[in-house]
Scaffold this active site. Structure first.
Site, short mmCIF file in Angstrom:
data_model
loop_
_atom_site.label_atom_id
_atom_site.label_comp_id
_atom_site.label_asym_id
_atom_site.label_seq_id
_atom_site.Cartn_x
_atom_site.Cartn_y
_atom_site.Cartn_z
N GLU A 163 30.83 -17.26 23.30
CA GLU A 163 30.94 -15.90 22.75
C GLU A 163 31.23 -14.83 23.80
O GLU A 163 30.40 -13.92 24.01
CB GLU A 163 29.67 -15.52 21.97
CG GLU A 163 29.44 -16.36 20.74
CD GLU A 163 28.41 -15.76 19.78
OE1 GLU A 163 27.73 -14.79 20.15
OE2 GLU A 163 28.31 -16.25 18.64
N GLU A 353 28.14 -23.12 16.18
CA GLU A 353 26.89 -22.51 15.70
C GLU A 353 27.08 -22.07 14.25
O GLU A 353 28.11 -21.51 13.89
CB GLU A 353 26.51 -21.25 16.49
CG GLU A 353 26.00 -21.51 17.87
CD GLU A 353 25.60 -20.23 18.60
OE1 GLU A 353 25.18 -19.25 17.94
OE2 GLU A 353 25.71 -20.21 19.84
C1 NOJ Z 1 25.15 -16.51 18.84
C2 NOJ Z 1 24.62 -16.83 20.20
O1 NOJ Z 1 25.45 -17.73 20.86
C3 NOJ Z 1 23.19 -17.30 20.19
O2 NOJ Z 1 22.72 -17.25 21.49
C4 NOJ Z 1 22.38 -16.46 19.23
O3 NOJ Z 1 21.02 -16.75 19.28
C5 NOJ Z 1 22.91 -16.70 17.82
N1 NOJ Z 1 24.29 -16.32 17.75
C6 NOJ Z 1 22.17 -15.94 16.73
O4 NOJ Z 1 22.33 -14.58 16.93
#
Ligand code: NOJ
Length: 448
Positions: A163, A353
């Site tokens: 990200e 994710e």
């Molecule tokens: C994206 C991130 O990569 C992760 O670290 C985070 O906890 C989750 N989304 C939820 O916000």
């Protein structure tokens, strides 16, 4: 057609969010260690000093993964645990920890997927200018080389960056994440270009050292969902346009550079003079071929075409279901996000994710019942299945997260895990959704 036979059903975490042991065994500080220790930065005033204590409890966590039938585990390496100063001397105890973790995973047949950078820049490098210092691309290459040489005989799947939209956007533009900066566009573009060059150098190092390696780059994706067949083109165009909102949060800005070797014209036109000097060699480096795209998808927006032919966001109606953190539940984002990405870039996709935060608690029966999460996952996975059936090449799905953990600026107030963590005791309790996910894995998604 449905999920392929070798579909990867996994779970994901990140070092700072779960490991703890922030100053043990020679680990150096990261920007998150520093940031969380500043009063008022984290909403519940917590830190990742202990987090889920995974550094000491990884064996239990791996055993739980094995019990749930999880096939792959995506975790990140803490750069400053193996290179306390970000560069130079290697901390053998840090290497030992990841070796032990990887060996433990392999003992149970769980495939490791390693993220090189999940936001925890070594503080020592930050003090030298961090991503604004051009030397950082060589530091990242050195770090990657050490990771590849030590773990590449057993780890074959790597994600260079997680990200970039969020760690640059929140960390260097909005200032709500470490290191808490609010920079001007010129500096931001400089940072982005360095991140992308570091990515390219890491890809080259991994290819040089690791046999049969597969490399990806993971985006934060908020897909636009067309509300009718007539809105598909407008949704697609807007999804890949960088013109609306800040370029840093855009998806094409990063992926066009990595995959096409070109920054999108709309960003070049809008920010032309602010770009650092870009050479052809830079763009070749940045677009070293990768093997897959990683997408983190939680939510997005519905859109329709307006009278000028552009996509217009439709606000969800009052009472539209939301997760505890306040994100709209929009399962079709998994269909449209993967479809749009696959149509444009033609590379295999992993959902690196997906998941939800909920107000989980331990019930009187000692269990953690989370029917809302099961329903969320069910709906999203059905949409993913539909995308597979429509031809997108989807290689795997990692649920965020294996464990409840430290949710950055929100501290421990958000619970995303399939395993509940009682922080005062560090007891783990598999939630109902964890057992549900086990049946999905056993049936390769046929029971959805
Ligand atoms: C994206 C991130 O990569 C992760 O670290 C985070 O906890 C989750 N989304 C939820 O916000």
């Amino acid at each position: 057609m449905s999920f392929r036979k070798d579909f990867i059903w996994g779970a994901a975490t990140a070092a700072y969010q779960i490991e703890g042991a922030f100053d043990e065994d020679g680990k150096g500080r990261s920007i998150w260690d520093e940031f969380t220790h500043i009063e008022g930065k984290i909403s519940d005033n917590s830190t990742g000093d202990i987090a889920c204590d995974h550094y000491h409890r990884y064996k239990e966590d791996v055993r739980l993964m094995a019990e749930l039938g999880i096939k792959a585990y995506r975790f990140s390496i803490s750069w400053s645990r193996i290179l306390p100063n970000g560069t130079g001397e290697v901390n053998q105890k840090g290497i030992d920890f990841y070796n032990d973790l990887i060996n433990e995973l392999l003992k149970y047949g769980i495939e490791p997927y390693v993220t090189l950078y999940h936001w925890d820049l070594p503080y020592a490098l930050h003090l030298k200018g961090g991503w604004l210092n051009d030397d950082i691309t060589d530091c990242f290459e050195q770090y990657t080389t050490i990771v590849a040489e030590n773990f590449g005989d057993r780890v074959k799947n790597f994600i260079t960056f997680n990200e970039p939209q969020v760690f640059t956007g929140c960390g260097y533009f909005e200032g709500c994440h470490a290191p808490g900066y609010k920079l001007a566009d010129k500096e931001l573009l400089h940072i982005c270009h360095n991140i992308l060059k570091a990515h390219g150098k890491a890809v080259r190092a991994l290819r040089r050292i690791v046999s049969d390696v597969k490399i990806g780059f993971t985006s934060a994706s908020s897909p636009l969902v067309p509300v009718s067949d007539n809105d598909v083109d407008a949704a697609r165009n807007a999804f890949f346009s960088s013109g609306k909102g800040h370029f840093i949060f855009s998806e094409a800005f990063w992926h066009d550079a990595v995959i096409f070797g070109k920054y999108p014209d709309d960003v070049l036109n809008a920010y032309g003079d602010d770009f650092p000097k870009i050479t052809e060699k830079d763009m070749q480096l940045i677009s070293e071929p990768i093997d897959f795209i990683g997408l983190n998808i939680y939510t997005g927006s519905y859109v329709k075409t307006n009278k000028d032919g552009f996509a217009e966001r439709i606000r969800c109606s009052p009472g539209h279901p939301r997760t505890a953190i306040g994100w709209d539940i929009i399962p079709e984002t998994l269909y449209w996000g993967t479809k749009f990405y696959y149509d444009r870039y033609r590379l295999p996709i992993y959902i690196t994710e997906n998941g939800m935060s909920a107000h989980d608690c331990i019930s009187l029966d000692g269990k953690v019942h989370d029917p809302n999460r099961i329903d969320y996952l069910d709906r999203y996975l059905l949409e993913l299945k539909k995308s597979v059936e429509d031809g997108a090449d989807i290689a795997g799905y990692f649920q965020w997260s294996l464990l409840d953990n430290f949710e950055w600026a929100k501290g421990y107030s958000e619970r995303f895990g399939m395993i509940y963590v009682d922080y005062p005791t560090q007891n783990r309790i598999v939630k109902d959704s964890g057992y549900w996910y086990k049946t999905v894995i056993e049936n390769n998604g046929e029971n959805l």
